[in-house]
Write a protein that holds these residues in place. Structure first.
Motif, short mmCIF file in Angstrom:
data_model
loop_
_atom_site.label_atom_id
_atom_site.label_comp_id
_atom_site.label_asym_id
_atom_site.label_seq_id
_atom_site.Cartn_x
_atom_site.Cartn_y
_atom_site.Cartn_z
N VAL A 1 0.81 -1.23 0.00
CA VAL A 1 0.00 0.00 0.00
C VAL A 1 0.84 1.28 0.00
CG1 VAL A 1 -2.04 -1.01 1.10
CG2 VAL A 1 -0.21 -0.06 2.53
N ALA A 2 2.14 1.15 0.24
CA ALA A 2 2.94 2.37 0.37
C ALA A 2 4.42 2.05 0.24
CB ALA A 2 2.68 3.02 1.73
N GLU A 3 5.20 3.09 0.02
CA GLU A 3 6.66 2.92 -0.07
C GLU A 3 7.35 4.20 0.35
OE1 GLU A 3 8.64 4.85 -2.28
OE2 GLU A 3 6.87 5.81 -3.15
N TYR A 4 8.61 4.05 0.73
CA TYR A 4 9.49 5.21 0.83
C TYR A 4 10.90 4.80 0.45
CZ TYR A 4 11.28 3.93 5.51
OH TYR A 4 11.90 3.30 6.57
N ASN B 1 11.60 9.81 -1.74
CA ASN B 1 10.31 9.50 -2.34
C ASN B 1 9.47 8.83 -1.26
OD1 ASN B 1 8.28 7.94 -3.91
ND2 ASN B 1 9.50 8.61 -5.67
N ILE B 2 8.23 9.28 -1.10
CA ILE B 2 7.33 8.65 -0.12
C ILE B 2 5.92 8.73 -0.68
CG2 ILE B 2 7.25 10.82 1.25
CD1 ILE B 2 6.80 9.07 3.76
N ALA B 3 5.22 7.61 -0.68
CA ALA B 3 3.86 7.62 -1.23
C ALA B 3 3.00 6.52 -0.63
CB ALA B 3 3.91 7.46 -2.75
N VAL B 4 1.73 6.86 -0.48
CA VAL B 4 0.72 5.93 0.01
C VAL B 4 -0.33 5.81 -1.10
CG1 VAL B 4 -1.05 5.56 1.78
CG2 VAL B 4 1.11 6.66 2.41
N ASP B 5 -0.75 4.60 -1.41
CA ASP B 5 -1.81 4.37 -2.39
C ASP B 5 -3.01 5.26 -2.06
OD1 ASP B 5 -2.89 1.46 -4.03
OD2 ASP B 5 -4.24 3.10 -3.52
N ASP B 6 -3.55 5.92 -3.10
CA ASP B 6 -4.70 6.84 -2.93
C ASP B 6 -5.78 6.27 -1.99
OD1 ASP B 6 -3.66 8.64 -4.62
OD2 ASP B 6 -4.98 8.21 -6.32
N ALA B 7 -6.11 5.00 -2.21
CA ALA B 7 -7.23 4.40 -1.47
C ALA B 7 -6.92 4.23 0.02
CB ALA B 7 -7.57 3.04 -2.08
N PHE B 8 -5.65 4.38 0.39
CA PHE B 8 -5.26 4.15 1.78
C PHE B 8 -4.71 5.41 2.46
CE2 PHE B 8 -5.31 0.09 -0.29
CZ PHE B 8 -5.91 -0.75 0.65
N GLN B 9 -4.84 6.55 1.76
CA GLN B 9 -4.34 7.80 2.36
C GLN B 9 -5.27 8.27 3.49
OE1 GLN B 9 -3.59 10.71 -0.72
NE2 GLN B 9 -2.12 9.37 -1.75
N GLY B 10 -4.71 9.09 4.36
CA GLY B 10 -5.51 9.69 5.44
C GLY B 10 -5.81 8.75 6.59
N ARG B 11 -5.05 7.64 6.68
CA ARG B 11 -5.27 6.68 7.78
C ARG B 11 -4.06 6.59 8.70
NH1 ARG B 11 -7.58 1.17 5.15
NH2 ARG B 11 -8.98 2.05 3.59
N GLY B 12 -3.10 7.46 8.50
CA GLY B 12 -1.92 7.44 9.36
C GLY B 12 -0.75 6.64 8.81
#
Ligand code: ACO
Ligand code: ACO
Length: 153
Positions: free
Chosen positions: A49-52, A66-77
């Motif tokens: 769901v995410a990487e850095y 680079n740091i990213a969280v899959d759109d569908a899983f953003q805003g959950r910490g």
């Protein structure tokens, strides 16, 4: 965060191209730093769901390139958990400073990074206008400058 497992990428893993490009739209830039970095993958209940990406500058400074969280899983910490994980790994590996850069237009990222203890330390003026072929926008604001933030470990 419960059930979130963060570990270095291994040979059997698929490179998370879409996530990498969501944080940095320059494929060329990614290709330049990735071979000299370690990519950490985050799985939630076995789903990636995410990487850095951690890129060492020298024995004292290391940067989250680079740091990213899959759109569908953003805003959950998850973003916050990734930053905490990066801080802990940098400390464990003996680094003195953890750096992260983001654009002048990335208001949410600036909020998140400062809440996690990063302080603005320099500005690379015109970084995005000089290095990216097409204009980039976030929040209706043009990305022109790169703000570098530092957390002393
Ligand atoms: N706008 C406003 N607030 C935000 C944003 C945003 N874009 N992103 C996070 N926040 C806030 C949250 O509201 C939360 O606040 P709270 O602690 O007061 O409740 C806090 O920051 C933590 O949020 P998380 O849920 O942990 O963050 P998330 O899992 O959504 O991940 C991330 C944040 C990585 C920036 C995600 O939005 C993302 O992948 N964005 C697209 C890619 C990107 O822009 N990456 C960063 C580029 S810079 C670089 O890579 C070095
Ligand atoms: N956080 C997030 N967004 C904001 C904020 C804020 N604090 N303030 C304004 N915005 C956004 C609005 O959402 C709106 O966005 P949109 O155009 O995309 O819909 C846009 O900015 C314009 O908002 P307005 O309604 O015109 O702004 P407002 O009448 O609320 O005035 C001001 C903004 C002057 C900052 C007001 O919030 C205020 O008086 N704050 C307290 C005093 C202060 O902080 N003053 C500035 C200190 S710096 C200085 O004085 C030089």
């Amino acid at each position: 965060m419960k059930n979130l497992m963060i570990r270095p990428i291994t040979e059997g893993d698929i490179l998370p191209h879409d996530l990498l490009l969501s944080a940095d739209p320059s494929e060329e830039a990614i290709e330049q730093y990735l071979p000299y970095s370690t990519l950490y993958l985050a799985h939630l209940n076995d789903l990636p769901v995410a990487e850095y990406v951690l890129y060492p500058h020298n024995t004292e400074d290391i940067e989250i390139k680079n740091i990213a969280v899959d759109d569908a899983f953003q805003g959950r910490g998850i973003g916050k958990a990734l930053l905490e994980d990066a801080v802990q790994r940098a400390i464990d590996d003996g680094y003195k400073c953890l750096l992260i850069g983001t654009s002048n237009a990335s208001v949410g990222q600036l909020y998140l990074y400062q809440r996690q203890g990063f302080e603005i330390s320099s500005i690379k003026m015109n970084f995005f206008t000089d290095n990216y072929p097409t204009p980039l926008y976030e929040n209706g604001i043009q990305c022109r400058h790169m703000l570098m933030l530092t957390k002393v470990l």
